[in-house]
Enzyme design. Structure first.
Site, PDB file in Angstrom:
ATOM      1  N   LYS A  53     -18.583 -72.458  61.071  1.00  0.00           N
ATOM      2  CA  LYS A  53     -18.209 -73.746  61.679  1.00  0.00           C
ATOM      3  C   LYS A  53     -17.200 -74.484  60.792  1.00  0.00           C
ATOM      4  CE  LYS A  53     -22.548 -73.899  64.168  1.00  0.00           C
ATOM      5  NZ  LYS A  53     -23.960 -74.322  64.202  1.00  0.00           N
ATOM      6  N   GLN A  97     -28.388 -78.154  61.493  1.00  0.00           N
ATOM      7  CA  GLN A  97     -28.483 -76.730  61.796  1.00  0.00           C
ATOM      8  C   GLN A  97     -29.950 -76.340  62.015  1.00  0.00           C
ATOM      9  OE1 GLN A  97     -25.821 -74.486  62.159  1.00  0.00           O
ATOM     10  NE2 GLN A  97     -27.429 -73.087  62.846  1.00  0.00           N
ATOM     11  N   ASP A 120     -24.003 -81.533  68.729  1.00  0.00           N
ATOM     12  CA  ASP A 120     -24.699 -80.416  69.378  1.00  0.00           C
ATOM     13  C   ASP A 120     -25.255 -80.809  70.747  1.00  0.00           C
ATOM     14  OD1 ASP A 120     -24.589 -77.961  68.167  1.00  0.00           O
ATOM     15  OD2 ASP A 120     -26.318 -78.281  66.858  1.00  0.00           O
TER      16      ASP A 120
END
Ligand code: NAD
Length: 296
Positions: A53, A97, A120
């Site tokens: 990322k 994460q 997200d």
């Protein structure tokens, strides 16, 4: 292999080029978009994803801000790191994460994220908006993997309206939010959402025009589960150590023999992984653009 490739890698590269132009336009106005990541512990898969990322960010001119905590971090330390990212002006959007190490409360962590910085799309408010906003007109951040699946199918002109879609796996990251996106007005697919207690999974899959395998069960979907010519999207991930190289390798939910029956195949790796990352970048750029609009 007879199936035509749904090339997530190439499509993600196209999206990144489109985003790079939007980032350049923001930078020209003095706005530098930034992605924040919070990684807790040292899960090998998570370390690979976070590194990728940050590489993506560098490619398109997005700044990246990284907080890493040890696996022994307390809930309060995790919560403090999220508050830090919420208030950091360099961060347009950020992710926690997943998975978090055992003992940490995922829902508590996700709920602390500022919904306007939720790269997200997993904050409960944004997930709730996914249910309420049946057309997508509110433009709130969407969960990256389901959004990446819909984007890939759309860019390959796969017909979704009226299509029978069988999603195998009703998890919170892929299956359930994907069912919501596919049944939005304007997309209009018909969805069967199956899980580990569902009956007759092979025969139900065989009726589908599109199968999305998101169970996390290695090579679960066999060739005789697939209607000839159907579209198959391989999302689920199982990791194992390669006995030859000693390195971690990724196995999808779709048996390799499916490629001889399906009409279209999004492989794994090389399909939905890169699309997920492209959607993450899309969310970050949108967060920066929205922030610019609201602060004018
Ligand atoms: P999850 O892992 O929380 O849940 C899995 C779901 O699959 C459950 O509904 C379970 O009932 C179902 N399932 C498990 N085995 C099954 C079987 N044999 N038959 C039918 N259903 C079965 O779900 P999630 O968080 O949405 O993640 C799904 C998978 O997608 C995971 O493997 C995850 O690693 C993967 N994933 C991939 C990407 C990517 O970029 N490719 C991104 C996100 C998640």
């Amino acid at each position: 292999m007879t199936a035509t490739l749904l090339d997530g890698k190439a499509t993600a590269n196209t999206i990144k080029r489109e985003l790079a132009a939007r980032v350049a336009a923001l930078r020209a106005r003095g706005i530098v978009p930034g992605l924040g990541t919070l990684l807790v512990g040292n899960d090998p898969g998570s370390e690979i994803y976070v590194a990728a990322k940050h590489r993506d960010c560098a490619e398109i001119g997005v700044e990246s801000i990284r907080i890493d905590l040890p696996a022994t971090a307390s809930q309060e330390q995790v919560n403090d790191a999220i508050r830090e990212l919420n208030s950091d002006p360099r961060v347009s959007g950020f992710i926690v994460q997943l998975p978090l190490p055992a003992g940490l409360d995922v829902v508590q962590a996700l709920s602390l994220i500022d919904p306007a910085k939720d790269a997200d799309g997993l904050h409960p408010m944004n997930l709730g908006t996914l249910v309420l906003d049946s057309t997508g007109e509110l433009g709130t951040p969407q969960p990256c993997t389901p959004a990446g699946i819909v984007e890939l199918l759309t860019r390959y002109d796969i017909k979704l309206e009226g299509a029978a879609v069988c999603i195998i796996g009703a998890g919170p990251t892929v299956g359930r939010p994907l069912a919501l996106l596919l049944t939005r007005r304007g997309v209009d697919a018909s969805v069967a959402l199956l899980h580990s207690k569902s009956l007759n999974v092979p025969s139900r899959a065989r009726k589908a025009d599109i199968i999305v395998a998101a169970a996390g069960s290695a090579h679960l979907v066999k060739a005789d589960w697939v209607k000839p010519g159907a579209v198959v999207v391989d999302v689920g991930i199982t990791r194992e150590i390669d006995p030859v190289t000693g390195k971690s390798r990724q196995i999808g939910d779709v048996d390799p023999a499916v490629a001889d029956v399906a009409g279209w195949l999004a492989p794994n790796p090389g399909g939905i992984g890169p699309m997920t990352r492209a959607m993450l970048l899309t969310n970050v750029v949108r967060c920066a653009e929205r922030h610019q609009t609201t602060s004018q």
